[in-house]
Write a protein that holds these residues in place. Sequence first.
Motif, short mmCIF file in Angstrom:
data_model
loop_
_atom_site.label_atom_id
_atom_site.label_comp_id
_atom_site.label_asym_id
_atom_site.label_seq_id
_atom_site.Cartn_x
_atom_site.Cartn_y
_atom_site.Cartn_z
N ALA A 69 105.16 -66.83 58.64
CA ALA A 69 104.52 -67.74 57.70
C ALA A 69 104.63 -67.27 56.27
O ALA A 69 105.08 -68.01 55.39
N PHE A 70 104.25 -66.05 55.98
CA PHE A 70 104.24 -65.59 54.59
C PHE A 70 104.41 -64.09 54.58
O PHE A 70 104.32 -63.41 55.62
N GLU A 125 107.81 -55.56 47.64
CA GLU A 125 108.51 -54.63 46.77
C GLU A 125 108.17 -53.18 47.06
O GLU A 125 108.88 -52.26 46.64
N GLN A 126 107.07 -52.94 47.82
CA GLN A 126 106.71 -51.56 48.15
C GLN A 126 107.69 -50.93 49.14
O GLN A 126 107.68 -49.70 49.32
N LEU A 127 108.53 -51.75 49.79
CA LEU A 127 109.45 -51.23 50.80
C LEU A 127 110.79 -50.79 50.21
O LEU A 127 111.61 -50.23 50.93
N ILE A 128 111.02 -51.05 48.92
CA ILE A 128 112.31 -50.69 48.33
C ILE A 128 112.30 -49.21 48.00
O ILE A 128 111.47 -48.75 47.21
N ILE A 187 109.13 -59.74 44.85
CA ILE A 187 107.81 -59.61 44.23
C ILE A 187 106.93 -60.81 44.61
O ILE A 187 105.77 -60.65 44.97
N SER A 188 107.49 -62.01 44.52
CA SER A 188 106.76 -63.21 44.97
C SER A 188 107.68 -63.98 45.89
O SER A 188 108.40 -64.88 45.46
N PRO A 189 107.77 -63.58 47.16
CA PRO A 189 108.72 -64.22 48.07
C PRO A 189 108.40 -65.69 48.29
O PRO A 189 107.29 -66.06 48.66
N ASN A 190 109.40 -66.50 48.03
CA ASN A 190 109.23 -67.94 48.17
C ASN A 190 110.21 -68.42 49.24
O ASN A 190 111.39 -68.61 48.98
N PHE A 191 109.73 -68.54 50.44
CA PHE A 191 110.56 -69.02 51.54
C PHE A 191 109.72 -69.96 52.40
O PHE A 191 108.51 -69.83 52.48
N LEU A 212 97.68 -51.86 48.85
CA LEU A 212 99.00 -52.27 48.37
C LEU A 212 100.05 -52.26 49.48
O LEU A 212 101.23 -52.32 49.19
N GLN A 213 99.61 -52.18 50.71
CA GLN A 213 100.58 -52.13 51.80
C GLN A 213 101.23 -53.51 52.00
O GLN A 213 100.55 -54.53 51.91
N PRO A 214 102.55 -53.53 52.23
CA PRO A 214 103.21 -54.83 52.47
C PRO A 214 102.78 -55.42 53.81
O PRO A 214 102.67 -54.72 54.80
N THR A 215 102.53 -56.71 53.80
CA THR A 215 102.06 -57.40 55.00
C THR A 215 102.96 -58.58 55.30
O THR A 215 103.64 -59.12 54.41
N LEU A 216 102.95 -58.99 56.54
CA LEU A 216 103.74 -60.12 57.03
C LEU A 216 102.85 -60.98 57.90
O LEU A 216 102.23 -60.49 58.85
#
Length: 990
Positions: free
Chosen positions: A195-196, A201-204, A237-241, A325-329
């Motif tokens: 979904a989102f 960007e924390q994974l780069i 940074i602001s994923p738009n998909f 600040l952890q990346p989430t999915l």
Amino acid sequence: MASKSDQLLIVVSILEGRQFPKSSRHTLVVQAKFDGEQLATDPVEHRDQPQFCTELAWELDRKTLHQHRLRRTPIKLQCYAVDSVTKARESVGYIVLDLRSVQEVKQPPKWYPLLSSKYTKLKPAILISMVLENDTKQSPDRFKAKEAPPRQGSPLLSNLVPDKLEAVLKEDEGYHQIGPEYRCTDLFVLSVTVAFATRLEQLIPTTMKLSQEGSEFFFYYTLLGNDITSEPFHNLISPNFEPERASVRVRSSANVLRAFLSQQPDLQIHLCCGNHSLGSAEISLSGLTKSAVDMEKQPATVEGAFTLVPPNRAKLKLPLIPPELQPTLGVSVTLRREGVNPQLGSPGRDADEPQTPVKKGIVSPIPPRSPPPEQRPSVPELKGMSPVPDRNSPEPCPASHHTESEAESLLEDRGQAQPVPAVALLIDPVAGPSGPAGAQVYIEPEAPVSSVSVSAPKIAIPSSAHHFCFSMDLRSIRDMNVGFPVHCILRYSYQFFGSAAPIMTNPPVEVQKNMEVFLPQSYCAFDFAALPHQLQDTFLRVPLVVEVWHRDPSSRDVLLGTVSIQLSHLLASEKTRFLGPTGEQHWRQTFSDRIPVIKARGPSEKIAELCYVTTLEDLGLVKAQEIIISESSQNVPPVQPRTGPPPRQHPDVSAVPPEPRETLEYKAALELEMWKEEQEDLFDNQLKQKELSHMQALAEEWRKRDREREALVKKKEMEYSLLEEQLQKTLADLEKREKQLAHAEMETQRLQREMRAEHEFAMRELQDSGRRLREDCAHQVELERSKVRQLEEERARQQQQVLEAENKYKQLEKEFQQFREQQNTRPEIRLQSEINLLTLEKVELERKLESTTKSKLHYKQQWGRALKELARFKQREQENALMRLKKQQQELEHMRLRYLAAEEKEAVKTDKQELEDIRNELNRLKQQEEKRPVKDTPGVPLNESADDHLSRLLEERDTLLRTGVYTHEDRIIAELNRQIQEAMSHRAAH
């Protein structure tokens, strides 16, 4: 049908592993997946170098192989650690093999490191070889019997579930079959929705160059053996998909499907850039196996925001990420029976579920919060911001008509059924900045129905009425637990404030389980006039009811629950003082709380939690006693009559005043007003011109400073790039030096181990030889002792014989004396003969005694010589052992000194050689700079030296070879080797 020669076998040989940790409780199993078929090796010991020695093969023809190569179908090897007690499997890592690198010529095996390895410190790898072979075996045309269905009389057979379940693809019928055919009676749909995503960007990693990998990002995961990739996107940074849902139809039964899901590992969703996995999230499918969920009525769902974890944080040099600040999915996994609505869980006609990923509008934006009441503007601006009902939402209508939404129709029924304790009406702020507030409307609480009519343009207000401002901020809603994603809107109406129209939050927001969502457009303020005691009485008796609705564009709205807000808490809160725009003193009361949302239908239980803030401002007595009703307030529903004293009536004016437009004062005032308007227009034009000139000057200054900032930023970027290159070179040198030191340390440790082993071997040999000597000496001593014992026995026997002989001799001599005395009278010759005989016997006895004495002395001498020889032999062996030990110690000491001297000499020689090379290189560069100007190397960019170009070419070649996709025979590797040889020859020439 393909010919016999076109049949091929893809043979993957899994030989051995290395750098695995030792575990006596676990075993290792490698599971391979290709084209929907799954094969596995036998369990082996979990040790440092496990020996798999297993070949896995898949049958296919050349046409199918060509199609797989065009689609780049991978062969995925998953390594599991199996607990020998609980039989639980845990993923250790995986390997992806490229089918394009498989050839018919047998190639030497290669080491493939495990990706996403559990053992990050050891870096395990598996030795694998792949080859294409011709399938020459004959296909047997035997009759294969189907599995017999269970007998009706045994209820235990219907509950049996096989131990090992696999998903078999039925291409003709369009589904996967799990379990025996006689058990597969129902169709299910397994869906995965991405979904989102946030904070990707924390994974780069800092060492990764995205320009080399490509700027497209996508999500990758495997669903029942099918590799699924999402549509690529470019902004991290602001994923738009657009959210994507991948659905697979499964034919099985509920029990078999639960058992199959319990055997499956966690679903891994990878964020990929090119061929690299930047991070992965693991979603446990245990929630889908709960037997409490009745899939006949509702789907089983696992959803939420899952953390993306990098594959190897230490290797990629990623910084530690704080929890906030952890990346989430955001992922939702749904399992439902075909024919059940996935949104509401009600049975019905199922939509077409394609097997490929389809886009579905599931979004969950986080809207900005509404400003709190403490940060609102002053009171006149608040009046201008007083919200009106959403114009897009339908207005309330009688119960005989239907609205567009079920929520609105239900609200109408509830609003008509409740009594309307109307005390005040919403202020319609349409007054200008300079004109009077003639649009404000106040209704007296005790006025009868006849006092508010269409023909009456004025309403009287009691002198003791106060001007109140009530604001409501519905901030957030969280912990929504209804079993499906909710598109939530909130709605409420409080007719005491004078407005019968409902107030709604818009647009709908998606609320999922274990999430808190802030509500958009949730702040609303009401200005009204009322008596203080009536305000307190109403707030104590009548609560404000907020209704929570689920809006679905494909069906009617559903009322989920209600929240009853007791406004009496606001009256009991602490009062704070503030000053109005004219310096008057007013009072403000604020109250905030979190209250549960109660389920609307069924048992009373909590389904969510609502956070709200209410504010009440007392602005003092109302100054205007008669207010003109504006058109916007004429459509207010009539006020219900209440018992009480009639309002005070103002006396009518009996004298009719003259026409005001005919007086001179009116005309002079009109001319003055026209002159004022003209002067105001002139003043406004001058202000606009000045403002335009100032804005142009500011814009020019801003552009100038912006150019300066851009130049400064470019300069800083160039400096940063240079510093980054230097840092990368330094890091590379440090890594190389560290590797050399590690290698030298490993070599030293190896030599130490060898010397220690040799020393231990020599000591064991010495101990064995000493033990053998001691045993031989003990044996010899034992033999000599036995001989001495025999000699002692012989000596004792001889002494006994001597004693017996002496006794006999004495006895004979005594007898002879007696005989002589008796035979004195006999003749002499007879006596002489007897004497001779006795003399002979005596001589014989003496001879025997002498021989016995000599043998005794001989044996004593032999025993003494044996003891002396044994002592000399023992002393000689001890001296020899001490000499050998001292000699070995001296040899070891000499070897250690020679090794230390050689190592020190080698280090000094290496340092001298490096210094000499550096000195020669500096002299050569100085001579080149003095002889000729610096020329750009052909084929190398201007801002890059020849060494950098050569190191970059080497890095690209090594990177391509490490992927396992390319070999030394590929065209691109050969081209890179050619460029490297050219660069090295050019460097040597210069």
